[in-house]
Structures are given as C-alpha cells and as structure tokens.
Design a protein around this motif. Structure first.
Motif, PDB file in Angstrom:
ATOM      1  N   TRP A   1       0.860  -1.210  -0.059  1.00  0.00           N
ATOM      2  CA  TRP A   1       0.148   0.009  -0.103  1.00  0.00           C
ATOM      3  C   TRP A   1       0.924   1.482   0.006  1.00  0.00           C
ATOM      4  O   TRP A   1       0.451   2.326  -0.603  1.00  0.00           O
ATOM      5  CB  TRP A   1      -0.913  -0.134   1.363  1.00  0.00           C
ATOM      6  CG  TRP A   1      -1.609  -1.356   1.404  1.00  0.00           C
ATOM      7  CD1 TRP A   1      -1.716  -2.350   2.146  1.00  0.00           C
ATOM      8  CD2 TRP A   1      -2.804  -1.773   0.407  1.00  0.00           C
ATOM      9  NE1 TRP A   1      -2.620  -3.300   2.082  1.00  0.00           N
ATOM     10  CE2 TRP A   1      -3.351  -2.868   0.857  1.00  0.00           C
ATOM     11  CE3 TRP A   1      -3.291  -1.085  -0.837  1.00  0.00           C
ATOM     12  CZ2 TRP A   1      -4.071  -3.599   0.164  1.00  0.00           C
ATOM     13  CZ3 TRP A   1      -4.209  -1.933  -1.624  1.00  0.00           C
ATOM     14  CH2 TRP A   1      -4.709  -3.143  -1.164  1.00  0.00           C
ATOM     15  N   GLU A   2       2.025   1.149   0.689  1.00  0.00           N
ATOM     16  CA  GLU A   2       2.844   2.466   0.885  1.00  0.00           C
ATOM     17  C   GLU A   2       3.491   2.627  -0.567  1.00  0.00           C
ATOM     18  O   GLU A   2       3.454   3.789  -0.980  1.00  0.00           O
ATOM     19  CB  GLU A   2       3.926   1.850   1.686  1.00  0.00           C
ATOM     20  CG  GLU A   2       4.738   3.123   2.246  1.00  0.00           C
ATOM     21  CD  GLU A   2       3.703   4.120   3.142  1.00  0.00           C
ATOM     22  OE1 GLU A   2       2.670   3.774   3.774  1.00  0.00           O
ATOM     23  OE2 GLU A   2       4.035   5.410   2.969  1.00  0.00           O
TER      24      GLU A   2
ATOM     25  N   GLN B   1       2.411   1.670  -3.394  1.00  0.00           N
ATOM     26  CA  GLN B   1       1.290   2.057  -4.378  1.00  0.00           C
ATOM     27  C   GLN B   1       0.938   3.575  -4.180  1.00  0.00           C
ATOM     28  O   GLN B   1       0.798   4.480  -5.103  1.00  0.00           O
ATOM     29  CB  GLN B   1      -0.072   1.534  -4.161  1.00  0.00           C
ATOM     30  CG  GLN B   1      -1.302   1.664  -5.075  1.00  0.00           C
ATOM     31  CD  GLN B   1      -2.292   0.832  -4.892  1.00  0.00           C
ATOM     32  OE1 GLN B   1      -2.986   0.914  -4.014  1.00  0.00           O
ATOM     33  NE2 GLN B   1      -2.663  -0.203  -5.768  1.00  0.00           N
ATOM     34  N   THR B   2       0.968   4.041  -3.026  1.00  0.00           N
ATOM     35  CA  THR B   2       0.524   5.521  -2.727  1.00  0.00           C
ATOM     36  C   THR B   2       1.832   6.232  -3.516  1.00  0.00           C
ATOM     37  O   THR B   2       1.400   7.276  -3.883  1.00  0.00           O
ATOM     38  CB  THR B   2       0.539   5.643  -0.975  1.00  0.00           C
ATOM     39  OG1 THR B   2      -0.511   5.036  -0.515  1.00  0.00           O
ATOM     40  CG2 THR B   2       0.339   7.189  -0.666  1.00  0.00           C
ATOM     41  N   HIS B   3       3.022   6.159  -3.159  1.00  0.00           N
ATOM     42  CA  HIS B   3       4.102   6.695  -3.570  1.00  0.00           C
ATOM     43  C   HIS B   3       4.180   6.722  -5.098  1.00  0.00           C
ATOM     44  O   HIS B   3       4.309   7.621  -5.889  1.00  0.00           O
ATOM     45  CB  HIS B   3       5.380   6.076  -3.106  1.00  0.00           C
ATOM     46  CG  HIS B   3       5.619   6.752  -1.688  1.00  0.00           C
ATOM     47  ND1 HIS B   3       5.699   7.865  -1.535  1.00  0.00           N
ATOM     48  CD2 HIS B   3       5.661   6.015  -0.588  1.00  0.00           C
ATOM     49  CE1 HIS B   3       5.838   8.015   0.196  1.00  0.00           C
ATOM     50  NE2 HIS B   3       5.857   6.771   0.498  1.00  0.00           N
ATOM     51  N   ALA B   4       3.836   5.598  -5.688  1.00  0.00           N
ATOM     52  CA  ALA B   4       3.824   5.368  -7.084  1.00  0.00           C
ATOM     53  C   ALA B   4       2.584   6.394  -7.993  1.00  0.00           C
ATOM     54  O   ALA B   4       2.945   6.875  -9.060  1.00  0.00           O
ATOM     55  CB  ALA B   4       3.300   4.054  -7.666  1.00  0.00           C
ATOM     56  N   ILE B   5       1.585   6.441  -7.086  1.00  0.00           N
ATOM     57  CA  ILE B   5       0.306   7.443  -7.488  1.00  0.00           C
ATOM     58  C   ILE B   5       0.708   8.745  -7.584  1.00  0.00           C
ATOM     59  O   ILE B   5       0.739   9.627  -8.192  1.00  0.00           O
ATOM     60  CB  ILE B   5      -0.790   7.154  -6.670  1.00  0.00           C
ATOM     61  CG1 ILE B   5      -1.416   5.862  -6.899  1.00  0.00           C
ATOM     62  CG2 ILE B   5      -1.999   8.201  -6.983  1.00  0.00           C
ATOM     63  CD1 ILE B   5      -2.607   5.429  -5.849  1.00  0.00           C
ATOM     64  N   LEU B   6       1.516   9.227  -6.315  1.00  0.00           N
ATOM     65  CA  LEU B   6       1.667  10.508  -6.191  1.00  0.00           C
ATOM     66  C   LEU B   6       2.752  10.970  -7.043  1.00  0.00           C
ATOM     67  O   LEU B   6       2.957  11.917  -7.516  1.00  0.00           O
ATOM     68  CB  LEU B   6       2.338  10.851  -4.602  1.00  0.00           C
ATOM     69  CG  LEU B   6       1.060  10.512  -3.736  1.00  0.00           C
ATOM     70  CD1 LEU B   6       1.856  10.790  -2.155  1.00  0.00           C
ATOM     71  CD2 LEU B   6       0.309  12.020  -3.683  1.00  0.00           C
TER      72      LEU B   6
ATOM     73  N   ARG C   1       3.430   9.372 -10.009  1.00  0.00           N
ATOM     74  CA  ARG C   1       2.725   9.570 -11.313  1.00  0.00           C
ATOM     75  C   ARG C   1       1.999  11.013 -11.471  1.00  0.00           C
ATOM     76  O   ARG C   1       2.058  11.646 -12.465  1.00  0.00           O
ATOM     77  CB  ARG C   1       1.593   8.554 -11.524  1.00  0.00           C
ATOM     78  CG  ARG C   1       1.181   8.298 -12.843  1.00  0.00           C
ATOM     79  CD  ARG C   1       0.182   7.331 -12.866  1.00  0.00           C
ATOM     80  NE  ARG C   1       0.640   5.921 -13.235  1.00  0.00           N
ATOM     81  CZ  ARG C   1       0.007   4.880 -13.815  1.00  0.00           C
ATOM     82  NH1 ARG C   1      -1.086   5.204 -14.270  1.00  0.00           N
ATOM     83  NH2 ARG C   1       0.162   3.839 -13.919  1.00  0.00           N
ATOM     84  N   ILE C   2       1.403  11.749 -10.379  1.00  0.00           N
ATOM     85  CA  ILE C   2       0.760  12.868 -10.608  1.00  0.00           C
ATOM     86  C   ILE C   2       1.864  14.127 -10.633  1.00  0.00           C
ATOM     87  O   ILE C   2       1.744  14.909 -11.466  1.00  0.00           O
ATOM     88  CB  ILE C   2      -0.117  13.207  -9.307  1.00  0.00           C
ATOM     89  CG1 ILE C   2      -1.398  12.321  -9.440  1.00  0.00           C
ATOM     90  CG2 ILE C   2      -0.702  14.626  -9.102  1.00  0.00           C
ATOM     91  CD1 ILE C   2      -2.149  12.258  -8.017  1.00  0.00           C
TER      92      ILE C   2
ATOM     93  N   ARG D   1       3.024  14.228 -14.200  1.00  0.00           N
ATOM     94  CA  ARG D   1       2.203  14.722 -15.294  1.00  0.00           C
ATOM     95  C   ARG D   1       2.751  16.271 -15.919  1.00  0.00           C
ATOM     96  O   ARG D   1       3.028  17.012 -14.923  1.00  0.00           O
ATOM     97  CB  ARG D   1       0.733  15.013 -14.483  1.00  0.00           C
ATOM     98  CG  ARG D   1      -0.109  15.236 -15.485  1.00  0.00           C
ATOM     99  CD  ARG D   1      -1.578  15.442 -14.800  1.00  0.00           C
ATOM    100  NE  ARG D   1      -1.564  15.975 -13.570  1.00  0.00           N
ATOM    101  CZ  ARG D   1      -2.572  15.953 -12.760  1.00  0.00           C
ATOM    102  NH1 ARG D   1      -3.615  15.272 -12.938  1.00  0.00           N
ATOM    103  NH2 ARG D   1      -2.335  16.591 -11.452  1.00  0.00           N
TER     104      ARG D   1
END
Lengths: 203, 199
Positions: A63-64, A66-71, A73-74, A77
């Motif tokens: 989960w950790e 994944q959270t960093h991967a999303i952030l 990715r943002i 952008r």
C-alpha cells in the motif's frame, strides 16, 4: 407486520426504518419462527461475505509503494501548456466565437457603409450608385447632392449621361431616353440638370 | 448487520469527504495522500474482483487516483467520494478487460463451469472458519457477475442501493432485485450444506 414485509426489510436493510417500524419488525422476528430462521440465515451469510478476506493479500509494504507510485505519477504529469491561438480557434467554442465575430464585422461594415459621410475624392460609378441609392431611400429628407463638391457633381452627371444617353449612332428621335427611370428619379434628374446647367457641358 | 469488515479502512462521512476534497483543491500537499490512503483498498479490491490479477488491479488503482486527481474539481458531491472512485475504477477495469478480451472469455467460461458444478460444496466443512471462507468464496464466484458485484458492494462496501445502481449503471430497483437473487442463491447453497452437515 406480515412475513412478506418482514423479508423485504431484511433484504433492503433496517437503517431507514422509523422507530415504530423497527419495533414491529423486531416483534415479528420474535413471534414468527420461519422469519426468525430466515433472518438468522441471512445474517450468517451477510457476516461471511463481510468477513471474507481478499483472495490475495498484498505484502505489507504494497500500500505504501502504491501510494508513492500514484503521487509520483501525479508529479510527473506534464504541466498544462498555455493554449495556443490555433488550438483555441479549432475548438468548437473557438469556431463559434470566430463565426460570431465575422457576423459582427459584416453587420458593422454594412452599417458603417450606410452611415459613412461622402468622401471628397469619391467619384465615378460608385459615387453615382450610392447617391441614387441614398436619394431614393424611403424617409430620406436631405438631398445628398448638396454635400458634393463641384468635381463630384460633374462626375455624377457624366455617369448619368453615359448610363442614360444613347450614343449618336443609336440616337432615335422617338425613343424615350429616360424610360428606365421612375417619375421620382426623372424629376430629380431634371431638377439637377436645370439647377446646375451652368456647370454642365455634356447635355 | 454492521460490524467490522475485512478491508480495514477509515470510513469518511460526507462532510469529511468535502473537507478533504476542498483541501486537495486548495493545494494542501498531504490531503491527496490522505485521500489515497483512505480509499486505496476499496479501489484495489474492487478492481481485483473484476481483473483477478494483482498487477492489473494495481495499475487500475493507480490510474483511478490519477484520474480522480485530474478531475477532482468537477466532483459535485452528487454521490459519495467512495462511490465516485469505485465508478472510475470499474470503468477503467472494464476497459482493461476489453483489452484482454481473450482472458475475459476464459473468465466467463470458468464462471459457467463453476455455476454448473459448484465445487465448494464437495470438500468444505462448515464447522471450521477456513471451510466457511472457502465455501463462501466459491459460492460468490459462482454467482452471475452482476449479482456478485451488487452483493459485495452492498455488504462489504456498505453502499446504499441507490449508489450501487449509480456505479453499475442500473436503477435502484434493479440493484435490489440483483441483491435479492444473489442472496437467495447463496442461501440455497447454504441450506444444502447445512443439511449435509446434519446427516
């Protein structure tokens, strides 16, 4: 409360019941053995679904990560680029705005043409057409000829002469030279010929 | 009814959702991280139920939050934030499935086989917890996909039927009917199993 209503509430949930309805539901549960069994089975199944663990349990750090991967990715952008003129123009809104602007320009130009005062260097056919048009417009009280300078007046008559007088070889004594003019135009033309005859050389 | 769910997440109310969204939109750096941590398990397991592969569900979860971040200013609170995120996740997961069409066919075939011959009843015992879990997992998988999704969204995610209808693009009434049929099928299997246990 009947069994049908009891089971409907069982399926749809008790959260929206009024205190009175809830009381009736609880009483039915206690007094009807088949509905009690129905409720117990439903609650058992519901509990099993609720507590069912996921088929795969991701590792603790999943989960950790994944959270960093999303952030990130943002963060990666690309910034929105300032929209370029052509990009905006070819958007539906841009096209609509362009069409509206063109329409306004056409209307504005026509309006300006109508209201535009006569220019001192305006001569020849365009001047004549405009004067004829303006002179016979309904409701026009001022005579536009009054605004002309001597050169413009000569030019105007020259155009009229060319337009309405036949060449010598076409001359016919019986021909009505001014047959194309309406009575108002004719009156106006004659009036000008008479008033300005001192400046006229053609007729 | 009620009680703890296996997917332990902090559940937010409508007001907390609104505050969180406003904080994100006002540029508070940590706010979106809180939003991710609050809903990532719901989003991930929703995608996983459809895609059945961890990597695919992870990718869809990341895309869901990325998309949510991009369009957050357009979120009008007509549904809960959770419903909105699940809707995005399911749409992305369906697109993902379409691009894996061959595997989708396999899943459908697998479902048809399971439904024709639910394997759970043959080997599980309801007396131990693991047996009950195996039976329930197998029975849920045996439900038609829409019934399964409605049952899971209703019981695990505790969503109202109206929101479930919104997510699955059906009326509230249809969501209720699907839930009713799904629970009825689970109950039939449960009764059969109980009868067998008693013999």
């Amino acid at each position: 409360m009947n069994c049908e209503r009891f089971q409907k509430i069982l399926m749809e949930g008790l959260s929206d019941l009024s205190p009175l309805e809830r009381k009736a539901w609880d009483e039915h549960r206690q007094s009807c053995p088949s509905c009690l069994q129905e409720a117990l089975d439903f609650e058992a199944l519901e509990g099993m679904v609720r507590e069912l663990p996921p088929e795969t349990v991701p590792p603790p750090d999943f989960w950790e990560r994944q959270t960093h991967a999303i952030l990130s990715r943002i963060d990666r952008r690309p910034e929105k680029k300032a929209a370029r003129f052509w990009d905006i123009l070819f958007q539906p809104r841009g096209l609509l705005a362009a069409a509206a602007m063109i329409l306004l320009m056409v209307i504005g130009f026509r309006f300006w043409q109508q209201e535009r005062p006569l220019g001192p260097n305006e001569v020849g056919e365009p001047l004549a057409s405009r004067l004829l048009e303006e002179a016979f417009e309904e409701g026009t009280s001022d005579d536009p000829m009054d605004e002309l300078n001597p050169d413009q007046i000569d030019s105007y008559y020259a155009v009229l002469a060319e337009k309405y007088l036949p060449s010598p070889e076409e001359w016919d004594e019986d021909a009505d030279l001014f047959a194309d003019l309406n009575p108002e135009e004719l009156d106006r033309l004659i009036d000008h010929f008479e008033r300005k005859s001192d400046r006229r050389t053609i007729l | 009814m009620g009680g703890p769910t296996f997917i332990e997440e902090r559940r937010l109310g409508a007001d907390e959702d609104r505050i969180l969204v406003e904080e994100v939109l006002s540029g508070k750096v940590r706010a979106f991280e809180t939003l991710i941590r609050t809903y990532q398990k719901t989003v991930f397991f929703t995608a996983l139920r459809l895609l059945r592969k961890n990597e695919d569900a992870d990718e869809v979860t990341q895309q869901t939050f990325f998309k949510a971040h991009t369009h957050l200013s357009k979120f009008r609170f007509e549904s809960s934030l959770k419903t909105w995120l699940i809707t995005i996740a399911l749409n992305l997961a369906r697109n993902h499935l379409r691009s894996r069409r061959r595997e989708t066919v396999l899943i459908d075939e697998q479902w048809a086989e399971q439904w024709a011959d639910p394997k759970g009843e043959d080997f599980v015992s309801m007396t131990d917890e693991e047996g009950r879990r195996q039976w329930m997992r197998s029975s849920l998988e045996g439900l038609p996909p829409t019934q399964k999704e409605v049952v899971v969204l209703r019981i695990q995610e505790e969503l109202p039927f109206k929101e479930i209808g919104r997510i699955l693009e059906m009326s509230e009434g249809t969501a209720k009917v699907n839930f009713h049929h799904g629970m009825k099928r689970l109950k039939e299997g449960y009764e059969k199993l109980q009868k067998r246990e008693r013999q």
